[in-house]
Design an enzyme around this catalytic site. Structure first.
Site, PDB file in Angstrom:
ATOM      1  N   GLY A  74       0.705  -1.813  -0.377  1.00 47.39           N
ATOM      2  CA  GLY A  74       0.175   0.209   0.199  1.00 47.39           C
ATOM      3  C   GLY A  74       1.021   1.090  -0.016  1.00 47.39           C
ATOM      4  O   GLY A  74       0.160   2.166  -0.006  1.00 47.39           O
ATOM      5  N   ASP A  76     -17.040  28.929 -20.703  1.00 50.25           N
ATOM      6  CA  ASP A  76     -16.360  29.840 -20.399  1.00 50.25           C
ATOM      7  C   ASP A  76     -15.882  30.639 -21.715  1.00 50.25           C
ATOM      8  O   ASP A  76     -15.088  31.635 -21.769  1.00 50.25           O
ATOM      9  CB  ASP A  76     -14.635  29.128 -20.156  1.00 50.25           C
ATOM     10  CG  ASP A  76     -13.918  28.429 -21.382  1.00 50.25           C
ATOM     11  OD1 ASP A  76     -14.789  28.248 -22.383  1.00 50.25           O
ATOM     12  OD2 ASP A  76     -12.677  28.602 -20.877  1.00 50.25           O
ATOM     13  N   HIS A 127      -0.075   5.392   7.140  1.00 47.89           N
ATOM     14  CA  HIS A 127      -1.667   4.507   7.094  1.00 47.89           C
ATOM     15  C   HIS A 127      -2.866   5.135   7.341  1.00 47.89           C
ATOM     16  O   HIS A 127      -3.536   4.039   7.877  1.00 47.89           O
ATOM     17  CB  HIS A 127      -0.942   2.835   8.255  1.00 47.89           C
ATOM     18  CG  HIS A 127       0.290   2.522   7.954  1.00 47.89           C
ATOM     19  ND1 HIS A 127       1.235   3.169   9.126  1.00 47.89           N
ATOM     20  CD2 HIS A 127       0.879   1.398   7.330  1.00 47.89           C
ATOM     21  CE1 HIS A 127       2.166   1.847   8.635  1.00 47.89           C
ATOM     22  NE2 HIS A 127       1.574   1.125   7.786  1.00 47.89           N
ATOM     23  N   PRO A 182     -22.150  28.305 -29.192  1.00 51.94           N
ATOM     24  CA  PRO A 182     -21.380  29.593 -29.209  1.00 51.94           C
ATOM     25  C   PRO A 182     -20.487  30.470 -29.973  1.00 51.94           C
ATOM     26  O   PRO A 182     -20.047  31.563 -29.781  1.00 51.94           O
ATOM     27  CB  PRO A 182     -20.554  29.868 -27.137  1.00 51.94           C
ATOM     28  CG  PRO A 182     -20.777  28.508 -27.238  1.00 51.94           C
ATOM     29  CD  PRO A 182     -21.774  27.366 -28.652  1.00 51.94           C
ATOM     30  N   GLY A 183     -19.422  29.850 -30.141  1.00 50.07           N
ATOM     31  CA  GLY A 183     -17.708  30.418 -30.922  1.00 50.07           C
ATOM     32  C   GLY A 183     -19.108  30.672 -32.797  1.00 50.07           C
ATOM     33  O   GLY A 183     -18.154  32.040 -32.898  1.00 50.07           O
ATOM     34  N   MET A 228     -17.242  28.144 -34.732  1.00 48.16           N
ATOM     35  CA  MET A 228     -17.219  29.081 -35.290  1.00 48.16           C
ATOM     36  C   MET A 228     -16.973  29.456 -36.903  1.00 48.16           C
ATOM     37  O   MET A 228     -17.366  30.471 -37.354  1.00 48.16           O
ATOM     38  CB  MET A 228     -15.849  30.102 -34.329  1.00 48.16           C
ATOM     39  CG  MET A 228     -14.565  29.693 -34.986  1.00 48.16           C
ATOM     40  SD  MET A 228     -13.273  29.972 -33.525  1.00 48.16           S
ATOM     41  CE  MET A 228     -13.129  31.791 -34.226  1.00 48.16           C
ATOM     42  N   LYS A 237      11.030   0.159   8.563  1.00 47.46           N
ATOM     43  CA  LYS A 237      10.489   1.422   9.370  1.00 47.46           C
ATOM     44  C   LYS A 237      10.269   1.538  10.989  1.00 47.46           C
ATOM     45  O   LYS A 237       9.298  -0.097  11.555  1.00 47.46           O
ATOM     46  CB  LYS A 237       9.447   1.761   8.330  1.00 47.46           C
ATOM     47  CG  LYS A 237      10.066   1.850   7.468  1.00 47.46           C
ATOM     48  CD  LYS A 237       9.052   2.925   6.185  1.00 47.46           C
ATOM     49  CE  LYS A 237       7.520   1.591   6.101  1.00 47.46           C
ATOM     50  NZ  LYS A 237       7.633   0.487   5.884  1.00 47.46           N
TER      51      LYS A 237
END
Length: 570
Positions: free
Chosen positions: A57, A402, A220, A556-557, A494, A108
């Site tokens: 893990g 956007d 962990h 939209p373009g 567009m 460890k």
């Protein structure tokens, strides 16, 4: 329970290890055990062998660090569980029988790991093996560490590297133990997380509110020392380094101005690469501000906690010898290429290239007057700013919403450009200058497409300003957009409005064409084409990834282009 490709913990550690070995010809599995060894065990005859391991893990730890110049082998437990004594002992026996001149276990500091590796060490010694163990505890989280001591976390990987370089150089077991023990004492690590992690098939180990982050948690999912409101990267890094080096913290790392360190910026599993780069830069800046020299920096995933969205910072105080050991070559797949040389945010930039001489000559007086150009451009800008919300709303059907912001940004850039200097009157210069503004300021694919159109159209207008020249310019601009953008008329972009207007403007090439009528007809054609995109299947652009049944509004373009043409030609 969080979604994962692995739905149960049973067998996943075996599968992960098997996948690693399958993809790496330099690795082998030890039969009957979840132990990975170097393929060339004969190469360790007469040298110290290095073994490490722990729960799974934490990939790529630890098996990713097996190779010449790092570990000889790794013993992997189940997810977040220590490996068995039997498997650790089998790994020790395998390297001992290969002729190792001593064996070092790098462990460890977790109770289960200490117990299982320690028990295996005692049994191996009883069999006559020369085995030693170094326990790494580099966690700087707890101001008053309990009886268990500091946890072993990402700094362990640096110990693998130092020990591996020493072993490869032929150092004795005693020398390696002495040097890595000293290195471990001048090393500290601290973690910070935005989310918990979860063992496959289980719920998350803890919960964090949407606006919370946790400082000092373990690998962990063990509790940290403090929960706080989410901070931006630079503030988060500053908080981490302050905690790690605070003298009132019993587990702190002492950093004095002028010190040299190796920095490890470790992804705990789920942080984006973008954020990792930002965190790394913030860490280097923060250390530089304290007059700490960053000798080397490692940025990536070195010791993870499954999918935890977090980061840990490791600092190791280094001298020239330790830097040489970090720089020493290794074949371990998870050790990154670390450029040799100091790390700094103050690196001198490459000077910007000088702009070449423009081919367009000043053609003042060959086109519409400057005042007229300014009025037309102001009209275009007002039109785009007024319809910002409408364009955004139309664009939401394609997912990003956007388009209005992008066109408003273009309008504001043109306004700022006009306020700084009068726009050129000559058509070719005007379009070329507008292209520069939009390419620099507009952004998105729209900015590039408008830039392409204007740049190519400007070339058709050099030395010309007759009506036919504008028709030629329109065709040239559209051809460039198609060549690079990949769209065609009917693809719901567009280009549909531009193409429709261009077809009408072609009549300007006919002698005696009524200019005003042609221009009015071109605007009508563009507006009709924009409305017609409502019923088209998207064949290019981001909208092409959306089912046509969801695209109930015009593109939209195309709407923006029709509005711009209307403002220019009215």
């Amino acid at each position: 329970i969080p979604k994962k490709l692995v739905t149960t913990v049973s067998g996943c550690a075996d599968d992960a290890v098997a996948g690693l070995v399958a993809c790496n010809p330099g690795l082998r599995l030890l039969q009957g055990h979840r132990v990975v060894l170097r393929d060339d065990l004969s190469a360790i005859r007469g040298r110290v062998a290095l073994l490490s391991g722990g729960g799974s893990g934490h990939e790529p730890a630890h098996a990713g660090y097996i190779g010449k110049g790092m570990l000889t082998g790794v013993v992997a437990g189940a997810v977040f569980a220590s490996p068995s004594v039997g498997s650790v002992l089998a790994a020790i026996r395998a390297v001992a029988q290969a002729g190792a001149a001593g064996i070092l276990l790098i462990v460890k500091n977790y109770t289960g790991d200490r117990l299982n590796f320690g028990m295996a060490l005692e049994r191996a010694r009883a069999e006559g093996a020369d085995v030693r163990m170094v326990v790494v505890g580099d966690d700087c989280a707890f101001a008053t560490p309990g009886k268990a001591g500091r946890r072993g976390i990402c700094g362990t990987v640096l110990i693998h590297k130092v020990a591996g370089a020493l072993a490869e150089a032929g150092a004795s077991l005693d020398e390696i133990v002495e040097k890595v023990t000293a290195a471990a004492k001048v090393m500290g690590t601290l973690g910070l997380s935005l989310s918990p992690c979860s063992i496959p098939g289980s719920k998350p180990s803890f919960q964090l509110a949407e606006d919370e982050m946790e400082l000092g948690l373990g690998i962990h999912g063990e509790a940290g020392v403090r929960r706080m409101k989410v901070l931006p990267a630079d503030k988060a890094v500053e908080t981490m380094l302050k905690h790690m080096t605070d003298p009132s913290n019993a587990s702190h790392l002492s950093l004095t101005p002028g010190s040299s360190v190796v920095l490890v910026v470790n992804n705990l599993g789920g942080l984006s690469c973008l954020e990792m780069g930002i965190v790394a830069g913030a860490a280097v800046r923060c250390l530089e501000s304290r007059d700490i020299r960053v000798a080397r920096a490692l940025v990536g995933s070195f010791m993870t906690a499954l999918e935890m969205a977090g980061v840990s910072l490791t600092l190791m105080l280094v001298d020239d010898e330790l830097v040489r050991l970090i720089d020493a070559k290794t074949t371990a797949m998870a050790w990154p290429y670390v450029p040799v040389g100091p790390v700094t945010t103050r690196r001198e930039k490459v000077p910007a290239p000088r702009e070449g001489p423009r081919k367009l000559q000043d053609e003042t007086g060959t086109g519409p007057g400057t005042a007229r150009v300014q009025r037309i451009l102001e009209r275009v800008c007002r039109t785009l700013l007024d319809m910002q919300d409408k364009l955004n709303e139309l664009d939401r059907g394609a997912g990003d919403g956007d388009c209005g912001h992008t066109h408003a940004r273009a309008a504001q850039a043109i306004q700022a450009w006009m306020s700084s200097r009068p726009p050129p009157a000559a058509p070719a210069q005007l379009l070329s200058s507008l292209a520069d503004v939009l390419l620099e300021q507009m952004g998105g694919s729209s900015g590039v497409l408008y830039g392409l159109f204007l740049t190519t159209a400007a070339q058709s207008l050099q030395g010309r300003s007759d009506s036919a020249a504008w028709a030629d310019a329109m065709d040239a601009g559209i051809e460039a957009m198609q060549r690079y953008g990949g769209a065609a008329p009917g693809d719901r972009t567009m280009l549909d409005s531009l193409w429709a207007a261009a077809q009408t403007l072609r009549s300007l090439r006919s002698p005696g064409a009524d200019l005003l009528k042609v221009l009015a007809a071109a605007v009508q054609s563009a507006e009709a084409a924009a409305e017609a995109t409502r019923h088209m299947e998207a064949g290019a652009g981001r909208a092409s990834y959306i089912r046509s049944s969801r695209l109930e509004q015009p593109d939209p373009g195309a709407v923006a282009v029709a509005a711009v043409l209307g403002a220019v030609l009215q």
